[in-house]
Design a protein around this motif. Structure first.
Motif: not given
Length: 329
Positions: A2-25
């Protein structure tokens, strides 16, 4: 893991979520990492940090006690992390060594051109129905001398753009790029010589113990009167008060800044309903010859995808191998 992502913003969250899908929690929080939020990492083996986060020795102790063993930085720079303390605690740290250097280099050019050709003032006058040109005179960049401090990936991208404008290029770096010398006729020189001879100075180096306040009262006093000063690197490379003095003295004609040495509590957040208690910042942003953007030079689709992809790759590699290819400690 499990990884906690600090300082997430509207500009980067969708990109990170998309690339992490199925690879990491991943779990996200908009809060920055600091003394008041370090406890949120309890139960997480890794955290992902942004430039607005703070990971000094005290905070790293809390992270270590909470079980964090890996820090994935969503940036090239790592001046906001105490690497020696992290190593002592056996917390591995990985960065994003490269992600579209063109994004930041092109933003530097955008600041330079907006200042030189008085774009902001021109738009203001246009809206006032004042179509006089008296206050809008700029200068040709062709044949001007551009001083580039730091010729890594970002600096070299900036050099190539300026070479395309037909500029003479002076550079200062601990390592010389022989390809730039050959292809762009770059002349490496001392910082003092660069300051004395440049019409425009662009800062493109990392912040570390050697570059902290590299630009101060002494270096500003060595510059040509009327120089244009651009900083898209790190705020702490420049003594802001000394820059303000140089502006008021006419040494620096205009300054384009994407970073500010005390930016952490200001940039990336909505302060529209609060008072900013930073007198120096207020003086800088209200100065008629200063253009400030809020650490947005990196903000392109290509750069965001590059940052997210490398961050996820670092986390996945560490979860499998106990290390990643981009570990820096």
């Amino acid at each position: 893991m499990k990884t906690l992502v600090y300082s997430i913003h509207g500009f980067d969250k969708p990109v990170i979520e998309k690339l992490a899908q199925g690879k990491h929690e991943l779990m996200f929080t908009e809060l920055p990492l600091n003394e008041n939020t370090a406890h949120l990492a309890k139960g997480f083996e890794a955290v992902a940090l942004f430039t607005s986060d703070k990971a000094n020795a005290e905070i790293l102790d809390v992270l270590g006690n909470n079980g964090v063993k890996f820090i994935a930085l969503r940036s090239v720079g790592y001046d906001h992390v105490d690497l020696a303390k992290a190593k002592q605690l056996n917390i591995k740290v990985a960065n994003v060594p490269a992600y579209s250097p063109y994004a930041i280099a092109e933003h530097s050019v955008a600041l330079l051109m907006a200042l030189n050709r008085k774009i902001i003032l021109a738009q203001k006058l246009m809206r006032q129905n004042d179509f006089r040109l008296d206050k809008l005179v700029g200068f040709d960049l062709h044949n001007k001398t551009i001083g580039v401090v730091g010729t890594g990936k970002i600096g070299s991208a900036f050099v190539r753009i300026m070479h395309g404008f037909g500029c003479e290029i002076l550079a200062y770096d601990i390592e010389q790029d022989h390809e730039l010398i050959e292809q762009c006729k770059v002349q490496y020189t001392s910082l003092e010589t660069l300051c004395k001879n440049s019409d425009v100075i662009s800062v493109n180096c990392p912040l570390n113990q050697d570059t902290k306040y590299m630009f101060n009262k002494t270096t500003f006093s060595q510059m040509k009167n009327g120089v244009v000063f651009i900083n898209t690197a790190r705020g702490g490379i420049v003594n802001t008060q000394d820059l303000l003095d140089a502006l008021n003295q006419g040494i620096v004609a205009t300054a384009g800044l994407d970073v500010y040495e005390y930016e952490k509590p200001i940039f990336f957040y909505d302060h529209s309903n609060t008072q900013i208690e930073d007198e120096l910042f207020e003086k800088m942003r209200s100065h008629p010859n200063v253009l400030i953007t809020g650490h947005q030079a990196f903000l392109t689709h290509e750069a965001l995808e590059g940052i997210a992809a490398t961050t996820i790759k670092n986390i996945v590699e560490w979860s499998i191998n106990g290390k990643s290819i981009n570990d820096i400690n």
